[in-house]
Design an enzyme around this catalytic site. Structure first.
Site, short mmCIF file in Angstrom:
data_model
loop_
_atom_site.label_atom_id
_atom_site.label_comp_id
_atom_site.label_asym_id
_atom_site.label_seq_id
_atom_site.Cartn_x
_atom_site.Cartn_y
_atom_site.Cartn_z
N ASN A 18 -0.96 -3.50 23.04
CA ASN A 18 -0.06 -4.13 22.08
C ASN A 18 0.52 -5.39 22.71
OD1 ASN A 18 2.04 -4.91 20.41
ND2 ASN A 18 2.88 -2.85 20.14
N CYS A 78 6.85 -8.11 16.67
CA CYS A 78 5.41 -8.03 16.44
C CYS A 78 4.99 -8.69 15.13
CB CYS A 78 4.95 -6.58 16.48
SG CYS A 78 5.32 -5.74 18.03
N HIS A 131 -1.73 -5.48 12.83
CA HIS A 131 -1.09 -5.54 14.15
C HIS A 131 -1.64 -4.41 15.01
CE1 HIS A 131 1.78 -5.52 17.33
NE2 HIS A 131 2.42 -4.45 16.92
#
Length: 328
Positions: A282, A112, A252
């Site tokens: 996500n 990520c 994020h």
């Protein structure tokens, strides 16, 4: 010399999977998902659609905004944990789709955090004079790696791509400070165990669903909040700023509770934080460039604004950076 973001673009697949649809697939419900993650829906690739396809779609938008032709690119970087192939790189396939005949190509895998890791590397390359125009994509096709019977993971992730064009400039623009890191002995907290060289995809491992994402959510949460806050304060201090000096925080998009906890510890209002997890879930390395593109299109960032980027992901990796918004 600095590396300004002169163009940006985003792409999400047409297919939308809502929480209500997930209720028909796995033991969950809309209230449970929203209260724990903030997610309402996520986008899922069509059959035959791959990471390079989404990257190219986002890239064309970014190139158009920057007024840059594909053949002018010196380098293409794709941050991803879900490449089209193990060999060659996804960036090589994006090069072909765009006709970027003069560009070097490479992928970056930092889960990520991949986009922010790649942004720091590309910025250094531009400052060093080796490249002048770079396409940087963050793109993920996560859905094939989800166990649709595991409600702790399948409700969280989605597919998407974001892209930015970076160009050399003498102005104070682009990434001004950054901090990258990783936490040893934490790989098993968030991983896909089977399918590579350490744990090949044998029948036994496939029967144990080891080809899918596995996550220890509570442990990841604790590490994420601490690392994102500490690294954010570090990079702000590097440029003589505090959270109060930041016009927009772009974190994020892993979990709304993580984002809210980070904002609280940084003592910034959620009005200063860009959130779009409700729409995409996500999307790993794609969350930051998608959020940057969406925030820019919405007018949330003006030339000269100080933007705080912060991320956390598998590895476990973490990264933060201070960006000055605006073209060259």
């Amino acid at each position: 010399m600095n590396a300004a973001i002169t163009g940006w673009g985003r792409y999400a697949p047409d297919r939308v999977l809502t929480n209500q649809e997930l209720e028909q697939i796995v033991d969950t419900n809309d209230e449970w998902i929203q209260s724990r993650t903030g997610i309402q829906r996520r986008h899922i690739v069509a059959e035959g659609q791959a990471t390079s396809d989404m990257s190219a779609r986002a890239a064309r938008i970014a190139l158009d905004k920057a007024g840059v032709k594909p053949e002018e690119l010196d380098l293409i970087v794709v941050a991803t944990t879900s490449p089209d192939l193990l060999l060659p790189s996804t960036a090589a396939l994006v090069q072909t789709k765009l006709g970027a005949i003069n560009a070097g190509v490479m992928d970056m895998n930092a889960a990520c955090c991949g986009f922010l890791y790649a942004l720091s590397a590309v910025t250094a390359m531009i400052r060093g004079g080796g490249v002048g125009k770079v396409l940087l994509c963050g793109a993920e096709t996560i859905s094939p790696f989800l166990n649709w019977q595991d409600r702790n993971t399948c409700v969280i992730f989605g597919d998407a791509a974001g892209a930015v064009i970076l160009e050399a400039t003498e102005q104070e623009r682009g990434l001004q400070s950054y901090k990258l890191g990783a936490i040893p002995d934490t790989a098993e907290l968030l991983w896909i165990k089977a399918g590579a060289t350490l744990y090949p995809a044998t029948h036994e491992r496939l029967d144990q669903s080891e080809q899918y994402i596995q996550m220890n959510g509570s442990e990841v949460f604790k590490h994420a909040v601490r690392s994102m806050v500490d690294s954010s304060l570090h990079v702000l201090n590097q440029v003589g700023k505090t959270p109060a000096d930041v016009q927009l925080v772009v974190p994020h998009q892993a979990n709304l509770r993580i984002i809210e906890a980070v904002a609280k510890r940084l003592n910034v209002s959620m009005d200063q934080v860009f959130v779009n997890i409700q729409e995409y879930g996500n999307t790993s390395a794609a969350t930051l460039p998608v959020a940057i593109a969406e925030a820019a299109d919405a007018g949330r960032m003006q030339p000269g604004d100080t933007i705080l980027l912060t991320a956390f992901g598998g590895g476990l990796t973490w990264a933060s950076g201070v960006l000055v918004w605006g073209g060259k």
